[in-house]
Design a protein around this motif. Structure first.
Motif, PDB file in Angstrom:
ATOM      1  N   SER A  39       0.845  -1.196   0.000  1.00 25.09           N
ATOM      2  CA  SER A  39       0.000   0.000   0.000  1.00 25.09           C
ATOM      3  C   SER A  39       0.884   1.251   0.000  1.00 25.09           C
ATOM      4  CB  SER A  39      -0.900   0.010   1.237  1.00 25.09           C
ATOM      5  OG  SER A  39      -1.755  -1.103   1.244  1.00 25.09           O
ATOM      6  N   GLY A  40       0.472   2.239  -0.774  1.00 23.01           N
ATOM      7  CA  GLY A  40       1.222   3.470  -0.872  1.00 23.01           C
ATOM      8  C   GLY A  40       2.247   3.490  -1.982  1.00 23.01           C
ATOM      9  N   THR A  41       2.415   2.349  -2.689  1.00 16.39           N
ATOM     10  CA  THR A  41       3.380   2.300  -3.784  1.00 16.39           C
ATOM     11  C   THR A  41       2.879   3.128  -4.967  1.00 16.39           C
ATOM     12  OG1 THR A  41       4.081   0.071  -3.146  1.00 16.39           O
ATOM     13  CG2 THR A  41       4.624   0.803  -5.385  1.00 16.39           C
ATOM     14  N   ALA A  42       3.690   4.048  -5.444  1.00 20.82           N
ATOM     15  CA  ALA A  42       3.342   4.858  -6.618  1.00 20.82           C
ATOM     16  C   ALA A  42       3.707   4.083  -7.882  1.00 20.82           C
ATOM     17  CB  ALA A  42       4.071   6.190  -6.585  1.00 20.82           C
ATOM     18  N   VAL A  43       2.796   4.069  -8.840  1.00 19.61           N
ATOM     19  CA  VAL A  43       3.036   3.342 -10.092  1.00 19.61           C
ATOM     20  C   VAL A  43       2.686   4.240 -11.276  1.00 19.61           C
ATOM     21  CG1 VAL A  43       2.665   1.041  -9.127  1.00 19.61           C
ATOM     22  CG2 VAL A  43       0.724   2.337  -9.991  1.00 19.61           C
ATOM     23  N   ALA A  44       3.335   3.982 -12.386  1.00 15.53           N
ATOM     24  CA  ALA A  44       3.062   4.730 -13.613  1.00 15.53           C
ATOM     25  C   ALA A  44       1.962   4.046 -14.403  1.00 15.53           C
ATOM     26  CB  ALA A  44       4.332   4.828 -14.448  1.00 15.53           C
ATOM     27  N   ALA A  45       1.403   4.752 -15.358  1.00 15.31           N
ATOM     28  CA  ALA A  45       0.377   4.177 -16.219  1.00 15.31           C
ATOM     29  C   ALA A  45       0.949   2.976 -16.960  1.00 15.31           C
ATOM     30  CB  ALA A  45      -0.126   5.214 -17.215  1.00 15.31           C
ATOM     31  N   GLY A  46       0.215   1.867 -16.939  1.00 14.56           N
ATOM     32  CA  GLY A  46       0.655   0.651 -17.607  1.00 14.56           C
ATOM     33  C   GLY A  46       1.561  -0.229 -16.772  1.00 14.56           C
ATOM     34  N   GLU A  47       1.942   0.225 -15.578  1.00 12.04           N
ATOM     35  CA  GLU A  47       2.826  -0.570 -14.711  1.00 12.04           C
ATOM     36  C   GLU A  47       2.019  -1.608 -13.949  1.00 12.04           C
ATOM     37  OE1 GLU A  47       5.922   0.138 -10.949  1.00 12.04           O
ATOM     38  OE2 GLU A  47       5.249   1.833 -12.182  1.00 12.04           O
ATOM     39  N   GLY A  48       2.643  -2.763 -13.674  1.00 13.11           N
ATOM     40  CA  GLY A  48       1.972  -3.831 -12.946  1.00 13.11           C
ATOM     41  C   GLY A  48       1.730  -3.470 -11.494  1.00 13.11           C
ATOM     42  N   LEU A  49       0.623  -3.999 -10.933  1.00 12.43           N
ATOM     43  CA  LEU A  49       0.251  -3.705  -9.554  1.00 12.43           C
ATOM     44  C   LEU A  49       0.535  -4.863  -8.608  1.00 12.43           C
ATOM     45  CD1 LEU A  49      -3.214  -1.992 -10.191  1.00 12.43           C
ATOM     46  CD2 LEU A  49      -0.975  -0.912 -10.004  1.00 12.43           C
ATOM     47  N   ALA A  50       0.843  -6.036  -9.165  1.00 12.95           N
ATOM     48  CA  ALA A  50       1.083  -7.213  -8.338  1.00 12.95           C
ATOM     49  C   ALA A  50       2.580  -7.472  -8.210  1.00 12.95           C
ATOM     50  CB  ALA A  50       0.385  -8.433  -8.924  1.00 12.95           C
ATOM     51  N   VAL A  51       2.949  -8.187  -7.149  1.00 11.29           N
ATOM     52  CA  VAL A  51       4.353  -8.516  -6.911  1.00 11.29           C
ATOM     53  C   VAL A  51       4.854  -9.479  -7.974  1.00 11.29           C
ATOM     54  CG1 VAL A  51       5.957  -9.628  -5.307  1.00 11.29           C
ATOM     55  CG2 VAL A  51       4.181  -8.083  -4.442  1.00 11.29           C
ATOM     56  N   GLU A  52       4.007 -10.441  -8.341  1.00 14.73           N
ATOM     57  CA  GLU A  52       4.388 -11.414  -9.355  1.00 14.73           C
ATOM     58  C   GLU A  52       3.185 -11.735 -10.230  1.00 14.73           C
ATOM     59  OE1 GLU A  52       5.706 -14.864  -7.309  1.00 14.73           O
ATOM     60  OE2 GLU A  52       3.772 -15.278  -6.376  1.00 14.73           O
ATOM     61  N   GLN A  53       3.459 -12.168 -11.438  1.00 18.38           N
ATOM     62  CA  GLN A  53       2.400 -12.507 -12.380  1.00 18.38           C
ATOM     63  C   GLN A  53       2.163 -14.010 -12.353  1.00 18.38           C
ATOM     64  OE1 GLN A  53       3.134 -11.282 -16.424  1.00 18.38           O
ATOM     65  NE2 GLN A  53       1.725 -12.840 -17.224  1.00 18.38           N
ATOM     66  N   THR A  54       0.897 -14.414 -12.306  1.00 18.70           N
ATOM     67  CA  THR A  54       0.577 -15.830 -12.362  1.00 18.70           C
ATOM     68  C   THR A  54       0.650 -16.309 -13.808  1.00 18.70           C
ATOM     69  OG1 THR A  54      -1.810 -15.522 -12.705  1.00 18.70           O
ATOM     70  CG2 THR A  54      -1.008 -15.482 -10.431  1.00 18.70           C
TER      71      THR A  54
END
Length: 434
Positions: A39-54
């Protein structure tokens, strides 16, 4: 018969991002926990929101720049409840930006051995679909790794002539439509590629598609879109005389099936490197008799969508998908890879059903010829075995039986109750050992 027109075809109004988005992290219910960035992590447009991809779910991407709030659960427009990430767009991020990813290997040199890597590319671009005309798109592609197919079918039919979303998307993005279909055809090694459309709706988009793709064998197949013709079970039987059990993926019968919206999402990535950060949405206002074609950020609630078009969501009844399916949605249901059709209607007064008059209209109207009245009896008895005898496994939940019933019996609701009971029984220790 004169061709029907496409209301406001190609005119998609862009809905700006709101103060909160709820980005789905799954296309369907999965038995694995979501690992969101803190929570609180700043992300750019198109950037992933999860730690890892399934391996099976598209990456949850930020539609605009912003900050992760927390993980949670949301309801998609197909009624499925999945994990999601609550996201707060930056104050300056009111419109969806143009985000380009690196475009992988050009489609002209593609072959079947590229299918696995391309699945990974599409997942990283957030591309997936999980709705009637595109049943678990990524799941189908995974099945193609071990099951040969001979046909790719892109369904450009629309069940409701008042909201022809697939036709409007095809008319607005013919190059992307052709690119998406062509990519899947080459990756899967399919012998033929069909785009199925209603001949009564103008198909000028077909002539505007890439002539090289048409020359490669892309074929326009005319077929009236009488409901529920676009359901995979019905469509495969009509076109190919192949029997697909409801709930199974078309790949089991040698077909990869998707709709125009999914094909355009793939083509948009193939041709322009664009990830799937927003989806096209058709909203039918049955109160004012108007249809709205929108481009909506993934993760936007229906409440915000209704506010954009001037409808008080708390005072109306919201349905997702085809109207007769009667999929009632809460106002906090969110846009994503699920259904892209929303019906807005006045709240209804509950009607007490009358006794069954044994008219058999439900049986005559059923496209799969099951016995809905018998299934109602099975639901009342809570008898799964009786339900199987009356054909519950063959039901496609189109809702026609409830629509034609003169006694207003809750036939569709009883079938859904049976299936929920059967699923709970199957997962129980007693059911597993039966």
């Amino acid at each position: 018969m004169a061709a029907r027109s496409i209301p406001t075809a190609g005119v998609f109004r862009s809905v700006p991002a709101t103060q909160r988005l709820y980005i789905p992290a799954q296309s369907a219910v999965r038995n694995r926990p979501l690992r969101s960035k803190p929570s609180g992590t700043a992300v750019a447009a198109g950037e992933g929101l999860a730690v890892e991809q399934t391996e099976t779910d598209a990456a949850p991407l930020a539609p605009v720049a912003g900050v992760i709030v927390q993980a949670g659960r949301v309801t998609l427009l197909n009624g499925t409840v999945v994990d999601a990430i609550e996201f707060q767009p930056a104050s300056s991020a009111v419109e969806q930006p143009s985000v380009a990813l690196e475009i992988p290997k050009h489609r002209g040199s593609l072959r079947f051995t590229d299918l696995g890597p391309w699945i990974d590319h599409l997942l990283k671009a957030g591309i997936s679909a999980f709705r009637m005309c595109s049943p678990d798109l990524i799941g189908q592609m995974y099945q193609c790794l071990s099951r040969p197919i001979d046909t790719v079918i892109c369904c450009v039919m629309d069940s409701d002539p008042n909201m022809p979303l697939n036709s409007a998307v095809a008319e607005a993005f013919p190059a992307e439509l052709a690119g998406g279909i062509d990519l899947l055809s080459k990756l899967t090694g399919a012998q033929r590629a069909w785009v199925v459309a209603d001949p009564e709706i103008p198909n000028n988009w077909y002539g505007a598609m890439d002539p090289l793709v048409i020359a490669d064998g892309l074929q326009l197949v005319p077929l009236r879109s009488d409901y529920p013709q676009s359901h995979p079970t019905v469509l495969l039987h009509t076109l190919l005389e192949r029997r697909l059990r409801p709930g199974r993926l078309p790949v089991e019968q040698g077909v990869l099936m998707l709709d125009a919206c999914a094909a355009v999402a793939i083509g948009n990535y193939l041709l322009h490197g664009q990830p799937m950060l927003q989806v096209p949405l058709a909203v039918r206002d049955h109160i004012r008799h108007r249809t709205h074609f929108l481009t909506v950020p993934i993760g936007m609630t229906l409440d915000e969508v209704c506010r954009f078009i001037g409808i008080p969501a708390g005072e109306v009844l919201l349905r997702g998908g085809d109207f007769l399916r009667d999929q009632i949605l809460p106002t906090d249901a969110v846009t994503g890879p699920g259904e892209l059709i929303v019906h807005v209607a006045a709240r209804e007064i509950p009607a007490n059903p009358d006794p069954c008059v044994r008219c058999a209209w439900c049986i005559d109207a059923c496209p799969t010829r099951i016995q809905p009245a018998g299934l109602l009896e099975a639901a009342q008895r809570n008898d799964i075995r009786l339900a199987e005898r009356f054909g519950v496994d063959a039901c496609i939940e189109c809702g026609i039986c409830s629509f034609v019933c003169p006694s207003r019996l809750p036939l569709l609701q009883s079938i859904r109750k049976l299936r929920a009971t059967d699923a709970a029984w199957s997962m129980s220790p007693a059911g597993a050992s039966a």
